[in-house]
Design an enzyme around this catalytic site. Structure first.
Site, short mmCIF file in Angstrom:
data_model
loop_
_atom_site.label_atom_id
_atom_site.label_comp_id
_atom_site.label_asym_id
_atom_site.label_seq_id
_atom_site.Cartn_x
_atom_site.Cartn_y
_atom_site.Cartn_z
N PRO A 2 0.81 -1.22 0.00
CA PRO A 2 0.00 0.00 0.00
C PRO A 2 0.84 1.27 0.00
O PRO A 2 1.52 1.58 0.96
CB PRO A 2 -0.81 -0.11 1.29
N GLU A 3 0.80 1.96 -1.12
CA GLU A 3 1.35 3.31 -1.20
C GLU A 3 0.15 4.25 -1.36
O GLU A 3 -0.98 3.83 -1.16
CB GLU A 3 2.33 3.42 -2.39
N LYS A 63 0.79 7.53 3.75
CA LYS A 63 0.29 6.17 3.61
C LYS A 63 -0.53 5.74 4.82
O LYS A 63 -0.76 4.56 5.04
CB LYS A 63 1.47 5.20 3.41
N ARG A 117 2.84 -10.20 6.90
CA ARG A 117 4.15 -10.06 7.55
C ARG A 117 4.13 -9.35 8.90
O ARG A 117 5.18 -9.16 9.51
CB ARG A 117 5.11 -9.38 6.59
N ARG A 267 17.61 -1.84 -1.26
CA ARG A 267 16.39 -2.18 -2.01
C ARG A 267 16.62 -2.07 -3.51
O ARG A 267 17.73 -1.77 -3.94
CB ARG A 267 15.23 -1.32 -1.56
#
Length: 280
Positions: A2-3, A63, A117, A267
């Site tokens: 989710p952004e 967010k 998670r 990343r």
DNA sequence: TGCAGTGTTGCTTC
DNA sequence: CGAAGCAACACTGC
């Protein structure tokens, strides 16, 4: 994950949900992972404080999903990587395998937080304290007053890689790995470029690309590559126009060159090495 | 089979 | 002060 577009999709869904969530009150709470509530840390205290409160407003900042409650309280939910809120029936106690928190509402429904998670966070704030906390966030890229000048100001004097800067919530709110990759591809800008090296035309193009990709994704109800779902459990359709994120090895839809992946601060950045040259 | 990769945020370390 | 590294977790894919 989710952004901005996914959180916006969730918030819009919740606002117009039937039976209404606006005006509904909390009657009970369940969790099998109480650590997900970070404020107050004591789950029983959280439960006690939230019971009886009503949901008056639902909004998004960066967010974060923010429920404005009665008695001057605000409930903040950040879905982090794999979290998403589901709006379901009370009696349906197993919506999926990853529900870790359920808010039972007095309208016969539950708001359930699914989170594979377990990185999501839930916090109960006194509203003015939350407002203070949110002040450190950068401007909202889709707000009317986020004009080009404001975008340039936000980037001014920033050093580092443009992609990392776009993802910094204190500079611009709501952008993560997906939409920074996609906006940079649209603007034909290499993710490692320094903002000071961007021409006026490149900055303008990036500004437009960013707004455009976010708006388009909201229209498509966000992405569902991984776990994100809207509160009814449906997938978003951003995949149809996803050009680079998680497409390394595939051909660039614009020029045919293979999409590359580069490591950046632990990343990945995906981009087209032909369209997005570091030193053109 | 085992281990790197996945990505957001906040904390620690240098 | 800022950047970099890592932990919080669980599942996927090589």
């Amino acid at each position: 994950m989710p952004e901005l577009p996914e959180v916006e999709t969730t918030v819009r869904f919740l606002r117009k949900a039937r039976p209404p969530i606006l005006g509904a009150g909390f009657v009970d709470l369940w969790s099998d992972f109480k650590k997900i509530v970070k404020k107050p840390k004591n789950f029983r205290q959280f439960k006690k404080e939230i019971q009886g409160k009503k949901i008056l407003k639902i909004r998004r900042r960066a967010k974060n999903i923010i429920f404005e409650l009665s008695s001057g309280y605000s409930l903040l939910i950040h879905q982090k990587l794999t979290g998403h809120l589901l709006y379901a029936k009370w009696e349906k106690d197993r919506v999926n395998d990853y529900i870790h928190l359920k808010f039972f509402l007095n309208n016969g429904k539950i708001l359930a937080l699914s989170d594979l998670r377990k990185f999501a966070k839930v916090e109960l704030w006194k509203s003015p304290d939350l407002e203070k906390e949110l002040r450190s966030l950068g401007p909202e890229p889709l707000e009317k007053n986020f004009i080009f000048k404001k975008f340039k100001e936000a980037l001014k004097d920033r050093r580092g890689k443009i992609k990392q800067i776009l993802m910094n919530q204190e500079i611009i709110a709501g952008i993560g790995n997906i939409y920074s990759d996609e906006a940079l591809w649209r603007a034909k800008i290499h993710p490692f470029k320094e903002p000071s090296k961007l021409s006026e035309a490149e900055l303008k193009k990036l500004y437009q690309s960013l707004k455009e990709v976010l708006k388009k994704s909201i229209k498509l109800h966000g992405e569902s590559i991984s776990d994100y779902r809207d509160p009814s459990g449906s997938r978003g359709n951003f995949d149809r126009i996803r050009m680079v994120y998680r497409r390394e090895g595939e051909k660039c839809s614009r020029c045919g060159r293979k999409i590359k992946r580069l490591k950046m601060a632990g990343r990945s950045a995906r981009f087209c090495p032909l369209c997005q040259k570091q030193n053109p």
